[in-house]
Scaffold this active site. Sequence first.
Site, PDB file in Angstrom:
ATOM      1  N   LYS A 106      -9.323  -7.749   7.708  1.00  0.00           N
ATOM      2  CA  LYS A 106      -8.137  -7.124   9.348  1.00  0.00           C
ATOM      3  C   LYS A 106      -9.111  -8.109   9.764  1.00  0.00           C
ATOM      4  O   LYS A 106      -9.671  -7.383  10.716  1.00  0.00           O
ATOM      5  CB  LYS A 106      -8.070  -6.081   8.686  1.00  0.00           C
ATOM      6  N   SER A 114       1.119  -1.307   0.405  1.00  0.00           N
ATOM      7  CA  SER A 114      -0.336  -0.086   0.177  1.00  0.00           C
ATOM      8  C   SER A 114       0.633   0.979   0.400  1.00  0.00           C
ATOM      9  O   SER A 114       1.469   1.335   0.899  1.00  0.00           O
ATOM     10  CB  SER A 114      -0.839  -0.243   1.340  1.00  0.00           C
ATOM     11  N   LYS A 120      -1.742  -1.098  -4.244  1.00  0.00           N
ATOM     12  CA  LYS A 120      -2.890   0.164  -3.183  1.00  0.00           C
ATOM     13  C   LYS A 120      -2.460   1.327  -3.482  1.00  0.00           C
ATOM     14  O   LYS A 120      -1.203   1.604  -2.604  1.00  0.00           O
ATOM     15  CB  LYS A 120      -3.278  -0.389  -2.185  1.00  0.00           C
ATOM     16  N   GLY A 161      -3.762  -4.369   6.463  1.00  0.00           N
ATOM     17  CA  GLY A 161      -2.917  -4.220   7.188  1.00  0.00           C
ATOM     18  C   GLY A 161      -2.708  -2.855   7.711  1.00  0.00           C
ATOM     19  O   GLY A 161      -3.876  -1.990   7.309  1.00  0.00           O
ATOM     20  N   ASP A 213      -7.562   3.342  -2.477  1.00  0.00           N
ATOM     21  CA  ASP A 213      -7.910   3.561  -1.606  1.00  0.00           C
ATOM     22  C   ASP A 213      -8.445   5.151  -1.094  1.00  0.00           C
ATOM     23  O   ASP A 213      -7.421   5.502  -1.183  1.00  0.00           O
ATOM     24  CB  ASP A 213      -7.493   2.081  -1.208  1.00  0.00           C
ATOM     25  N   LYS A 231      -3.203   4.794  -2.255  1.00  0.00           N
ATOM     26  CA  LYS A 231      -3.741   6.019  -1.236  1.00  0.00           C
ATOM     27  C   LYS A 231      -5.348   6.847  -2.342  1.00  0.00           C
ATOM     28  O   LYS A 231      -3.685   7.169  -2.916  1.00  0.00           O
ATOM     29  CB  LYS A 231      -3.549   6.384   0.270  1.00  0.00           C
ATOM     30  N   GLU A 233     -11.342   0.660  -3.097  1.00  0.00           N
ATOM     31  CA  GLU A 233     -11.867   0.771  -1.402  1.00  0.00           C
ATOM     32  C   GLU A 233     -12.514   1.981  -0.587  1.00  0.00           C
ATOM     33  O   GLU A 233     -11.886   2.735  -1.056  1.00  0.00           O
ATOM     34  CB  GLU A 233     -10.531   0.100  -0.861  1.00  0.00           C
ATOM     35  N   ASP A 279     -13.566  -2.197   3.556  1.00  0.00           N
ATOM     36  CA  ASP A 279     -13.018  -2.667   4.454  1.00  0.00           C
ATOM     37  C   ASP A 279     -13.758  -1.714   6.462  1.00  0.00           C
ATOM     38  O   ASP A 279     -14.030  -2.120   6.210  1.00  0.00           O
ATOM     39  CB  ASP A 279     -11.876  -1.286   4.309  1.00  0.00           C
TER      40      ASP A 279
HETATM   41  O1  NPG Z   1       0.769  -2.123   5.362  1.00  0.00           O
HETATM   42  O2  NPG Z   1      -0.255  -2.582   6.766  1.00  0.00           O
HETATM   43  C1  NPG Z   1       0.398  -1.710   5.933  1.00  0.00           C
HETATM   44  C2  NPG Z   1      -1.122  -0.865   5.917  1.00  0.00           C
HETATM   45  C3  NPG Z   1      -2.092  -0.510   4.359  1.00  0.00           C
HETATM   46  O3  NPG Z   1      -2.832   0.734   3.833  1.00  0.00           O
HETATM   47  C4  NPG Z   1      -2.844   0.354   4.536  1.00  0.00           C
HETATM   48  N1  NPG Z   1      -3.587   0.313   5.540  1.00  0.00           N
HETATM   49  O4  NPG Z   1      -6.213   2.675   5.373  1.00  0.00           O
HETATM   50  O5  NPG Z   1      -5.453   0.067   5.012  1.00  0.00           O
HETATM   51  C5  NPG Z   1      -6.065   1.125   4.964  1.00  0.00           C
HETATM   52  C6  NPG Z   1      -4.836   1.343   5.650  1.00  0.00           C
HETATM   53  C7  NPG Z   1      -4.526   2.232   6.817  1.00  0.00           C
HETATM   54  C8  NPG Z   1      -3.636   2.063   7.938  1.00  0.00           C
HETATM   55  C9  NPG Z   1      -5.748   2.716   7.586  1.00  0.00           C
HETATM   56  C10 NPG Z   1      -3.189   2.472   9.330  1.00  0.00           C
HETATM   57  C11 NPG Z   1      -5.197   3.060   8.645  1.00  0.00           C
HETATM   58  C12 NPG Z   1      -3.762   2.797   9.376  1.00  0.00           C
END
Ligand code: NPG
Length: 371
Positions: free
Chosen positions: A262, A135, A161, A290, A188, A163, A213, A238
């Site tokens: 998750k 991500s 992914k 994640g 996402d 953002k 997402e 999510d």
């Molecule tokens: O690789 O752990 C990872 C991060 C993946 O993008 C990621 N997480 O919205 O899914 C999400 C986002 C996130 C990360 C959301 C941290 C909230 C806190």
Amino acid sequence: MRIDAIEVREIRFPLRERFEISSGYSEKRRILLVRLHADGETGWAECVAGEDPGYSYETTDTAWHILAEFLIPALLGAEVTEPADVERLLAHVRGHPMAKACLEMASWDLEGRKRGLSLAEALGGSGEPVPVGVSVGLQKSDDLLVEKVGEFLAAGYRKIKLKIKPGRDVEMVRAVRGAFPEAPLMVDANSAYTLADRERLAEMDDLDLLMIEQPLAHDDLHRHARLQETLQTPICLDESIRSAGDAELALELGSCRIINIKPGRVGGIGSSRRIHDLCRARGVPVWCGGMLESGVGRAFNIALATLPGFTIPGDISASRRYWERDIVDPEFEVFDGMMTPPAGPGIGVTPDQRRIDRLTVRVERWPRMRA
Ligand code: NPG
């Protein structure tokens, strides 16, 4: 087994680089680690609640409060024969799935260690290496983003992914698609849009994305269903999915065609497996998300991702993507876009106690010592 002691600690763990999403950014994680003790064995897990309530109402501090005042008193001293007992013992507390999840997950580690089974085996997963993705947070410019994506593709990651948020979306994704016409890309939004943005979001249909997402609000399955009707690209949910009940409702309503699981968000491994089973029975693909976990949380994610319904690579990247040095031995590595779930009992990696102690800012143990 009788749960005879529980420890919760907070570590402050700096990320190698700032991670930005539509609702804010993270630079230094405040992670809660829990340890359950029973019959001379220890089980570890991590709470995925964030520093602020931008992703979920749960935060590091609310999780500490709910654990200390309500969940731990309900679990301490209890007889537990399987992780499902932990879920039942905590069920009277409404909500707070992240706080609950870490206790349930620690009981899976405990049970795995006692039975000499890896988490993947205990779950009924394959234990084989699984394809993983990465991500990529919001970057200062499209050029920087294209450069980053290029590096991750070169490292072999099987899904990228991106953002997005209003003002940083279609043109930005088009730049990445232009540079990498064949790359497995998804976006996402972390709830940054409303139904009024549906035409803007529909422009993404030309960009050959695996999914969009969580475009809309975390608590709005209805409008996600209306949006999905107008989009060709599958919507993945999510934040909206906190239980198998939510997943069932979302699928009934047509709010999404893919689900991100998750374990730390949905209340643990048992709940994750129920969502997986429900989706598999309906032919709906799932993947493991994640939460910028340390190696402790990552171990659960990779084991879960070995279940057969996880047909899309998860946000499960190598330890090096997040940390200078992870808190587990060995660290998690990715070769040619594949990660191998640890084969040892339980989480199958060893928490580095000295390093964890150095990062710890508070710790509490139950039963509480009397003054
Ligand atoms: O690789 O752990 C990872 C991060 C993946 O993008 C990621 N997480 O919205 O899914 C999400 C986002 C996130 C990360 C959301 C941290 C909230 C806190």
